[in-house]
Design an enzyme around this catalytic site. Structure first.
Site, short mmCIF file in Angstrom:
data_model
loop_
_atom_site.label_atom_id
_atom_site.label_comp_id
_atom_site.label_asym_id
_atom_site.label_seq_id
_atom_site.Cartn_x
_atom_site.Cartn_y
_atom_site.Cartn_z
CG ASP A 46 -0.40 -0.03 2.53
OD1 ASP A 46 0.85 -0.11 2.63
OD2 ASP A 46 -1.15 0.02 3.53
CB SER A 47 4.57 1.66 -0.32
OG SER A 47 4.70 0.53 -1.16
CG ASP A 85 0.57 -4.05 2.11
OD1 ASP A 85 0.80 -4.93 2.96
OD2 ASP A 85 1.34 -3.10 1.87
CE LYS A 114 3.40 -5.94 3.80
NZ LYS A 114 2.99 -4.70 4.51
CD GLU A 116 0.71 -1.35 8.04
OE1 GLU A 116 0.41 -0.53 8.94
OE2 GLU A 116 1.11 -1.02 6.91
CD GLU A 183 8.03 -0.08 7.42
OE1 GLU A 183 7.07 -0.81 7.08
OE2 GLU A 183 8.20 1.06 6.96
#
Ligand code: KIV
Length: 265
Positions: A46-47, A85, A114, A116, A183
């Site tokens: 999602d960057s 993501d 993925k 978070e 990260e």
């Protein structure tokens, strides 16, 4: 290669001690180039909210954005593991998480999703794993929580935070995740987590002792406007995008990337 074989290969790489090299991609052309260079897995991060859409953070990325870019990347890959993501607010409960993960898989072509978070998303993670979804965790600096941290800051520097991140990593492994991105945490903490887990850890700003490394593709070719501390512009030495990617993969595999300059204490 089937999706499940692609996933089990990650554990084999950890077992054999071979480092796992990964980069992000958002379209078919970059995906094709990464596969040709021998990347171990590709992440549609999602960057993309920052490097493609020009936002200051990843918070506005939608499910539709993620499905669209995952579909583009899947068209460029023949055999490489594709991780996508789950964007912010797409996994607030187990039902929503499972519906959205299935969309990324069925409509986007992802093999793994993925998410978070640690203990606070264990219910969602368990539900995904129990329903046959391959899952990648993401601990340490979680960009979707940037406002909670008050900026993009290194996490786990004090004993309490470090203990919580380690406990979250163990809990995620027990819940059934297949790998975990770490990260921006101190190198020694990442090393401890990597030894404690039997699933691979993939570092970004987490030091060379992780089982693998990932970077945002645009940082590797100097396209993001600046080079974050944990990255390196491989294009400057490589001369072409494909050589830059090959040099990155070689540096990850032989343990020369990241150096202490790209890591945190
Ligand atoms: O969104 C992303 O690209 C990521 C990686 C950098 C790990 O989460």
């Amino acid at each position: 290669m089937k999706g499940s074989q692609r996933v089990s290969r990650l554990r084999e790489l950890k077992k054999s001690g071979e480092k796992i090299a990964s980069l992000t991609a958002y379209d078919a052309s970059f995906a094709r180039l990464l596969e040709k260079a021998g990347i171990d897995f590709v992440l549609v991060g999602d960057s993309l909210g920052m490097v493609l859409q020009g936002e200051a953070d990843t918070l506005k990325v939608s499910m539709e954005d993620m499905i669209y870019h995952t579909r583009l990347v899947s068209r460029g890959l023949q055999q490489t593991l594709l991780v996508a993501d789950m964007p912010c607010n797409s996994y607030t409960d187990s039902v929503q998480a499972l519906n959205n993960a299935r969309r990324l898989i069925n409509e986007g072509g992802a093999h793994m999703v993925k998410l978070e978070g640690g203990s606070e998303i264990l219910d969602q993670v368990k539900s995904l794993c129990q329903n046959g979804v391959a899952v990648c965790g993401h601990l340490g600096l979680q960009p979707q929580s940037v406002h909670k941290y008050g900026g993009y800051k290194v996490q786990g520097r004090n004993e309490e935070d470090a203990g919580r991140i380690l406990a979250d990593a163990i809990a995620l492994e027990h819940a059934g995740v297949d790998m975990i991105v770490l990260e921006c945490i101190p190198r020694l903490l990442a090393a401890k987590i990597s030894v404690a887990l039997s699933i691979p850890t993939i570092g970004i700003g987490a030091g060379v002792d992780c089982d693998g490394q990932i970077l945002v593709m645009y940082d590797v070719i100097g396209l993001s406007g600046y080079i974050p501390k944990m990255a390196n512009d491989f294009l400057q030495q490589g001369g072409s995008i494909s050589t830059a990617v090959s040099n990155y993969i070689t540096a990850v595999k032989n343990g020369t990337f990241p150096t202490s300059a790209q890591s945190f204490d």
